[in-house]
Design an enzyme around this catalytic site. Structure first.
Site, PDB file in Angstrom:
ATOM      1  CE  LYS A  45      -3.556  -2.078   3.032  1.00 43.21           C
ATOM      2  NZ  LYS A  45      -4.765  -1.966   2.208  1.00 43.21           N
ATOM      3  NE  ARG A  95     -10.643 -10.551  -1.127  1.00 46.64           N
ATOM      4  CZ  ARG A  95     -11.108  -9.670  -2.001  1.00 46.64           C
ATOM      5  NH1 ARG A  95     -11.480 -10.068  -3.203  1.00 46.64           N
ATOM      6  NH2 ARG A  95     -11.202  -8.395  -1.679  1.00 46.64           N
TER       7      ARG A  95
END
Length: 461
Positions: A239, A313
């Site tokens: 990020k 996830r």
């Protein structure tokens, strides 16, 4: 200033007069109180507090502006402002308290502050006497669950890594005499949790799966799964710096299910509760998992890694697969999963997904009842193909960037087959702008609604 609630009014308790807009003349106020209000331009503006003096220079009470409850929930939580706006001492509601249970809870929630890294809290307290009919134990139970979730999220990653999150889970389990087991490090591979291991193996603290079990074996099975990514760099798909500023909150799903678990266990709801938390840090090191890797999940589904920043996830998938193996009656996962959910609904309205229309309706009603808003989003089957892979069973990200929250939910759905009811909550876990019952910082989202639903579905007899 610290706040508390009390069951009974004392002789020193001061009154709070709720005032609707332009309803000042209808109140039985002390002499000159109405004149004082007019002199200060007080007309019952929503959320405004006006301290009313007595004839001796002390405090006679306080006027508090209220409004007709709206659908956003905030108008029903205005009493949170009382926690930050009243002087110290004991106070009680004079007259109609409206939604008394929410008023009392909003007061406690509004008085929350995260003081772990500051000096000692002030000794003086602002205390609200509970309106008639409000159960003190229930109000405290919910407030403690909310506070637990907020505290865990607000704690920075240097003090809330996988080790510390496990310790908090152990403390909660001990407090409620629940069983707890932790599968850690290389044991994850031996026990067939390969994706939890892959995501967390680059972290300094070993990845792990926390497993709490409480309640009678013959009761309905309720399983809560919470994403416990204690910090998310994005992995090798790193990020930008601005994107990491709030990543201590990426374990917000775990924090919220622990808060909800406290409410359920403390209320002694007749369920067999299981809490599963994959606790990891998505870090960068030579052994970090890579874009293009193929991971084999616990369920046997092979997953191509299209982006290492879609790690939540992956750890949820292994935990959901484990949960699903025992066919729970109700399986709920909570995760700070996608930025797409925020784009769609903003920070205050978490989406949830389920194929069960009856459960969705019950969630919506519960959310409305306790001013804990959520919004159902569709598990839109045609978008399954967006997760296709040429070399594996599925990709962990969609191919075109559209419908990111929906496709994340569809990914998770692949790992749930046996649960009678499954629902995924894509929460934000953070309050970016101060609200009446919430300061800026970590937030409990949807757990008050879910607790309310479970009390109705699994009543104590």
């Amino acid at each position: 200033m610290p706040v508390d609630i009390a069951a009974r009014k004392t002789s020193s308790s001061r009154p709070i007069w709720p005032v609707t807009k332009d309803g000042l003349d209808k109140l039985p106020l002390p002499e000159n109180a109405a004149a004082w209000a007019r002199a200060n331009g007080f007309t019952g503006q929503a959320g405004r507090i006006l301290i009313v003096p007595d004839n001796a220079g002390g405090i006679a009470g306080a006027l508090f502006g209220t409004e007709k409850p709206g659908t956003d929930g905030q108008s029903r939580l205005l009493a949170g402002k009382l926690a930050r706006g009243l002087p110290e001492g004991v106070w009680h509601i004079e007259g109609d308290a409206g939604d008394a249970e929410l008023l009392a809870l909003a007061f406690l929630m509004g008085g929350y502050s995260f003081d772990r890294y500051r000096g000692k809290a002030e000794a003086a307290q602002t205390v609200l006497v509970l309106p008639a009919g409000v159960e003190e134990a229930e109000t405290r139970r919910i407030s403690i669950g909310v506070t637990l979730a907020r505290d865990l999220i607000n704690t920075p990653a240097n003090d809330m890594g996988p080790d510390a999150l496990e310790e908090q889970a152990r403390l909660l389990a001990k407090a409620h005499k629940a069983q707890i087991a932790v599968t850690k490090g290389q044991q994850l591979l031996k026990q067939n949790f390969p994706m939890i291991h892959a995501v967390g193996r680059a972290g300094v603290e070993a990845p792990r799966l926390i497993d709490i079990i409480w309640g009678g074996k013959n009761h309905p099975k309720v399983t809560l799964v919470g994403k416990g990514v204690c910090f998310d760099t994005g992995g090798l798909d790193i990020k930008p710096a601005s994107g990491m500023l709030l990543m201590k909150k990426d374990m917000g799903g775990a924090a919220n299910v622990l808060g909800l678990a406290h409410m359920i266990m403390d209320a002694k709801l007749p369920v067999r509760l299981r809490v599963l938390i994959p606790a990891v840090e998505n870090a960068i090191a030579g052994n970090a998992f890579r874009p293009g890797d193929i991971l084999t999940s616990r369920k046997g589904i092979t997953v191509e890694i299209g982006n290492t920043d879609a790690e939540g996830r992956l750890v949820l998938a292994d935990a959901l697969a484990l949960a699903d193996e025992e066919t729970p009656d109700l399986l709920i996962d909570m995760a700070t999963l996608t930025g797409a959910a925020r784009v769609a609904l903003g920070p205050d309205l978490p989406p949830f997904y389920t194929d069960d229309d009856g459960f969705a309706d019950a969630v919506a009603k519960a959310a409305g009842a306790v001013a804990d808003p959520v919004w159902r989003m569709p598990l839109w089957g045609p978008y399954d193909k967006k997760l296709s892979s040429r070399i594996a069973d599925i990709n962990n990200v969609n191919s075109d960037g559209f419908a990111g929250s929906v496709t994340a939910a569809l990914f998770l759905k692949c790992f749930v087959e046996k649960a009678r009811v499954w629902s995924h909550f894509d929460i934000f876990g953070w309050t970016p702008v101060e609200k009446p019952a919430a300061p800026v910082g970590g937030e409990a989202q949807a757990i008050r609604a879910l607790y309310h639903l479970m009390k109705q579905r699994f009543p104590v007899t």
